[in-house]
Motif scaffolding. Structure first.
Motif, PDB file in Angstrom:
ATOM      1  N   ASP A  89       0.822  -1.212   0.000  1.00  0.00           N
ATOM      2  CA  ASP A  89       0.000   0.000   0.000  1.00  0.00           C
ATOM      3  C   ASP A  89       0.853   1.257   0.000  1.00  0.00           C
ATOM      4  O   ASP A  89       0.472   2.279  -0.578  1.00  0.00           O
ATOM      5  CB  ASP A  89      -0.932   0.003   1.211  1.00  0.00           C
ATOM      6  CG  ASP A  89      -2.042  -1.035   1.105  1.00  0.00           C
ATOM      7  OD1 ASP A  89      -2.355  -1.447  -0.028  1.00  0.00           O
ATOM      8  OD2 ASP A  89      -2.600  -1.432   2.145  1.00  0.00           O
ATOM      9  N   LEU A  90       2.022   1.191   0.648  1.00  0.00           N
ATOM     10  CA  LEU A  90       2.919   2.346   0.681  1.00  0.00           C
ATOM     11  C   LEU A  90       3.440   2.653  -0.720  1.00  0.00           C
ATOM     12  O   LEU A  90       3.429   3.811  -1.169  1.00  0.00           O
ATOM     13  CB  LEU A  90       4.082   2.063   1.632  1.00  0.00           C
ATOM     14  CG  LEU A  90       4.995   3.241   1.969  1.00  0.00           C
ATOM     15  CD1 LEU A  90       4.219   4.321   2.712  1.00  0.00           C
ATOM     16  CD2 LEU A  90       6.180   2.773   2.821  1.00  0.00           C
ATOM     17  N   LEU A 127      -9.131  10.236   2.735  1.00  0.00           N
ATOM     18  CA  LEU A 127      -9.123   9.756   4.111  1.00  0.00           C
ATOM     19  C   LEU A 127     -10.494   9.218   4.503  1.00  0.00           C
ATOM     20  O   LEU A 127     -10.600   8.180   5.172  1.00  0.00           O
ATOM     21  CB  LEU A 127      -8.711  10.892   5.054  1.00  0.00           C
ATOM     22  CG  LEU A 127      -7.267  11.398   4.937  1.00  0.00           C
ATOM     23  CD1 LEU A 127      -7.057  12.594   5.861  1.00  0.00           C
ATOM     24  CD2 LEU A 127      -6.283  10.283   5.278  1.00  0.00           C
ATOM     25  N   VAL A 128     -11.540   9.923   4.098  1.00  0.00           N
ATOM     26  CA  VAL A 128     -12.902   9.472   4.407  1.00  0.00           C
ATOM     27  C   VAL A 128     -13.195   8.161   3.689  1.00  0.00           C
ATOM     28  O   VAL A 128     -13.750   7.222   4.282  1.00  0.00           O
ATOM     29  CB  VAL A 128     -13.927  10.555   4.011  1.00  0.00           C
ATOM     30  CG1 VAL A 128     -15.347  10.061   4.274  1.00  0.00           C
ATOM     31  CG2 VAL A 128     -13.662  11.848   4.780  1.00  0.00           C
ATOM     32  N   TYR A 129     -12.811   8.077   2.419  1.00  0.00           N
ATOM     33  CA  TYR A 129     -13.101   6.853   1.668  1.00  0.00           C
ATOM     34  C   TYR A 129     -12.333   5.667   2.235  1.00  0.00           C
ATOM     35  O   TYR A 129     -12.850   4.537   2.232  1.00  0.00           O
ATOM     36  CB  TYR A 129     -12.755   7.033   0.193  1.00  0.00           C
ATOM     37  CG  TYR A 129     -13.138   5.817  -0.619  1.00  0.00           C
ATOM     38  CD1 TYR A 129     -14.443   5.649  -1.065  1.00  0.00           C
ATOM     39  CD2 TYR A 129     -12.208   4.809  -0.899  1.00  0.00           C
ATOM     40  CE1 TYR A 129     -14.818   4.516  -1.773  1.00  0.00           C
ATOM     41  CE2 TYR A 129     -12.577   3.674  -1.600  1.00  0.00           C
ATOM     42  CZ  TYR A 129     -13.877   3.528  -2.030  1.00  0.00           C
ATOM     43  OH  TYR A 129     -14.249   2.395  -2.714  1.00  0.00           O
ATOM     44  N   ALA A 130     -11.124   5.876   2.703  1.00  0.00           N
ATOM     45  CA  ALA A 130     -10.339   4.764   3.257  1.00  0.00           C
ATOM     46  C   ALA A 130     -11.066   4.107   4.422  1.00  0.00           C
ATOM     47  O   ALA A 130     -10.919   2.901   4.659  1.00  0.00           O
ATOM     48  CB  ALA A 130      -8.969   5.264   3.702  1.00  0.00           C
ATOM     49  N   ILE A 386      -4.791   6.464   2.118  1.00  0.00           N
ATOM     50  CA  ILE A 386      -4.227   7.204   3.252  1.00  0.00           C
ATOM     51  C   ILE A 386      -2.803   7.633   2.934  1.00  0.00           C
ATOM     52  O   ILE A 386      -2.391   8.770   3.220  1.00  0.00           O
ATOM     53  CB  ILE A 386      -4.261   6.334   4.522  1.00  0.00           C
ATOM     54  CG1 ILE A 386      -5.702   5.967   4.879  1.00  0.00           C
ATOM     55  CG2 ILE A 386      -3.594   7.055   5.683  1.00  0.00           C
ATOM     56  CD1 ILE A 386      -5.842   5.051   6.072  1.00  0.00           C
ATOM     57  N   VAL A 387      -2.031   6.745   2.329  1.00  0.00           N
ATOM     58  CA  VAL A 387      -0.661   7.077   1.939  1.00  0.00           C
ATOM     59  C   VAL A 387      -0.666   8.221   0.929  1.00  0.00           C
ATOM     60  O   VAL A 387       0.117   9.171   1.035  1.00  0.00           O
ATOM     61  CB  VAL A 387       0.051   5.840   1.360  1.00  0.00           C
ATOM     62  CG1 VAL A 387       1.450   6.214   0.863  1.00  0.00           C
ATOM     63  CG2 VAL A 387       0.128   4.729   2.394  1.00  0.00           C
ATOM     64  N   MET A 388      -1.541   8.124  -0.073  1.00  0.00           N
ATOM     65  CA  MET A 388      -1.645   9.196  -1.062  1.00  0.00           C
ATOM     66  C   MET A 388      -2.013  10.511  -0.390  1.00  0.00           C
ATOM     67  O   MET A 388      -1.454  11.571  -0.705  1.00  0.00           O
ATOM     68  CB  MET A 388      -2.699   8.845  -2.104  1.00  0.00           C
ATOM     69  CG  MET A 388      -2.946   9.926  -3.143  1.00  0.00           C
ATOM     70  SD  MET A 388      -4.330   9.577  -4.260  1.00  0.00           S
ATOM     71  CE  MET A 388      -5.714   9.724  -3.121  1.00  0.00           C
TER      72      MET A 388
END
Length: 525
Positions: A89-90, A127-130, A386-388
């Motif tokens: 994911d990173l 962030l919300v979608y994650a 979140i990383v993005m």
């Protein structure tokens, strides 16, 4: 006359397996009480997946956990998150961020909004979608078609150059309306509405919108100061040729702008900075405000006389963004053999746009280009968003001054490169071979967007989609079936010349249920 129906085969290809020469009577089912029949119909329409089955016979504490997991799917995968997932994911998140940052700036310009809003929109909504999204592969951000729709619909009543503050406030308001609309559809389980947009209309509409977006980039590529806000082909071409003298009078260092589409944003900015090309006619982004998203609750234009336009814009762009995001999410879920809940996705899209409208963002969804990069980079969970988002946050806090010298022609080339992939000419050719009516629908939607406007094209697309459904039900395909010699199969006599009809019995393969809208049609035939 006997009739045999096979709703699993509306086109008559597989055929029927009936022992020839034999008929049987089926008893009429007993009548159902009204409320039981109504309950069954409502359940089949709104709850075909029986979402409450997981709560049956569970203790209250378990029901609370399951309820939280339903609205926040990250609670399902977070406990089992591993170091291997983090590495994947990173890498995926950083890769997507390298695309999201220049795309965000580009699409904001396409929407006639300040470029920094594109970065804001790539920070909070992901962030919300994650936390609330059910797709592992969807990478959230702004999209070109919704950006174009926002810019064209709002600029029809408010000029983004003469009154930029009001224009931005209307964009935030439209985003809030889109979010509330999307979340309401998800909570009311009305996701099937999106299914009325057929594949043919989506191909035609998206292709037309992509063409219009590419035409709009002539302003940046040719370095024109004044350009039409209209989106139709005639207005764009008139605007280009009316300033032909300006586009021919190339700046001294025009070669930098010509090379910029082949380079990255960094290289383009570096070239402009080293050569001071901004002083010789090369248009650049200019100053971008440093810092994280400011709150925008007080900027919502509820009391504006243009509020109805914001509502209309929000609903239209919300539907398009929602359809695109769900279609992209389902496509990549199919590749990895897992399912996503369309209603959950609508709730997630709605909540991230509501949150975005309150934090200086405009409409976001799951664009194909970023999601494809996310998928190919090997993402494992929605944590890549979140990383993005963290990468965009670092950019907003420390790196925005570096974009001052980015040539506008770079942004135009980024948009064009992304849009060319949306012109699915192979899909149109396939429709021509398979179904001429679908091809006509596709081309009609395309022509409506290119020669009319995006709104006209959308109306044509939706109207033709509904018309297609109505025609399919009212005039379904009907095949006469015959017995294939030396077998127990029944096939269409038109496709299988050797198939023989049964004397005294007419066997039909009907592609839709028989009811009042098509009963007269069958009687006449």
């Amino acid at each position: 006359m006997g009739t045999v129906e096979d709703h699993n085969d509306p086109y008559g290809y597989p055929g029927m397996d009936i022992e020839p020469g034999k008929t049987s009577r089926v008893a009429v089912p007993p009548p159902q009480p009204f409320f039981r029949s109504l309950q069954s119909s409502l359940k089949e329409t709104f709850f075909p997946d029986d979402p409450f089955r997981q709560f049956k016979n569970k203790p209250r504490s378990r029901k609370i956990v399951l309820g939280l997991q339903y609205f926040f799917p990250f609670l399902e995968w977070a406990p089992g998150y591993s170091l291997g997932f983090l590495k994947s994911d990173l890498l995926a998140g950083i890769t997507v961020a390298s695309l999201a940052i220049p795309q965000g700036i580009s699409y904001a310009k396409l929407a006639n909004l300040p470029p920094v809003l594109g970065l804001y929109s790539s920070f909070v909504p992901p962030l919300v979608y994650a936390m609330m999204g059910s797709s592992r592969d969807l990478a959230v951000g702004t999209v070109a078609v919704a950006s174009l729709l926002t810019g064209s619909m709002l600029s029809s009543v408010v000029s983004p150059t003469e009154n930029p503050k009001l224009f931005v406030h209307l964009a935030f308001t439209a985003t809030l309306v889109a979010g509330v609309f999307e979340a309401a559809l998800g909570l009311l389980r009305l996701g099937f509405i999106v299914d009325f947009l057929s594949h043919a209309t989506i191909v035609g509409f998206m292709g037309g919108a992509a063409t219009v977006v590419c035409l709009q980039q002539l302003k940046g590529i040719l370095g024109l100061d004044h350009f039409t806000q209209a989106t139709d082909l005639v207005s764009v071409m008139r605007s280009v040729f009316s300033q032909e003298h300006q586009s021919k009078r190339r700046p001294k260092l025009f070669w930098i702008s010509a090379m910029a589409p082949l380079t990255s944003v960094v290289l383009g900015s570096l070239l402009v900075y080293l050569t001071h090309a901004e002083n010789h006619g090369v248009q650049v982004i200019g100053y971008l405000k440093k810092g994280l998203n400011p709150p925008s609750f007080e900027d919502l234009a509820f009391n504006s006389p243009y509020f109805p336009v914001a509502v209309k814009t929000g609903i239209v762009t919300g539907i398009i963004a929602m359809a695109e995001g769900i279609a992209v999410g389902r496509s990549f879920a199919m590749f990895k053999n897992y399912n996503i809940d369309g209603n959950k996705e609508m709730i997630a899209f709605g909540m991230m746009n509501i949150a975005g409208s309150l934090t200086s963002c405009y409409l976001t969804t799951g664009p194909f280009s970023r999601s494809a990069v996310n998928y190919n980079a090997g993402c494992k969970t929605a944590a890549s968003n979140i990383v993005m988002s963290i990468a965009v946050m670092i950019t907003l806090l420390f790196l925005t001054p570096l974009f001052y010298y980015t040539p506008l022609v770079v942004l135009s080339s980024i948009i064009i490169a992304a849009m060319l992939g949306l012109i699915d000419y192979q899909g149109a050719i396939h429709m021509w071979k398979i179904d001429k009516f679908d091809f006509v629908i596709c081309i009609s939607a395309y022509i409506g967007v290119v020669f009319g406007s995006v709104e006209i094209g959308l109306v044509i697309a939706v109207t033709l989609s509904i018309l297609r459904v109505l025609l399919f039900v009212a005039r379904p395909r009907t095949n006469v079936l015959g017995h294939v010699p030396n077998s127990s199969s029944y096939r269409s006599v038109d496709q299988y010349p050797s198939a023989q009809t049964v004397p005294g019995v007419l066997i039909l393969d009907i592609g839709a249920p028989i009811y009042f809208a098509n009963a007269g049609y069958f009687r006449e035939r």
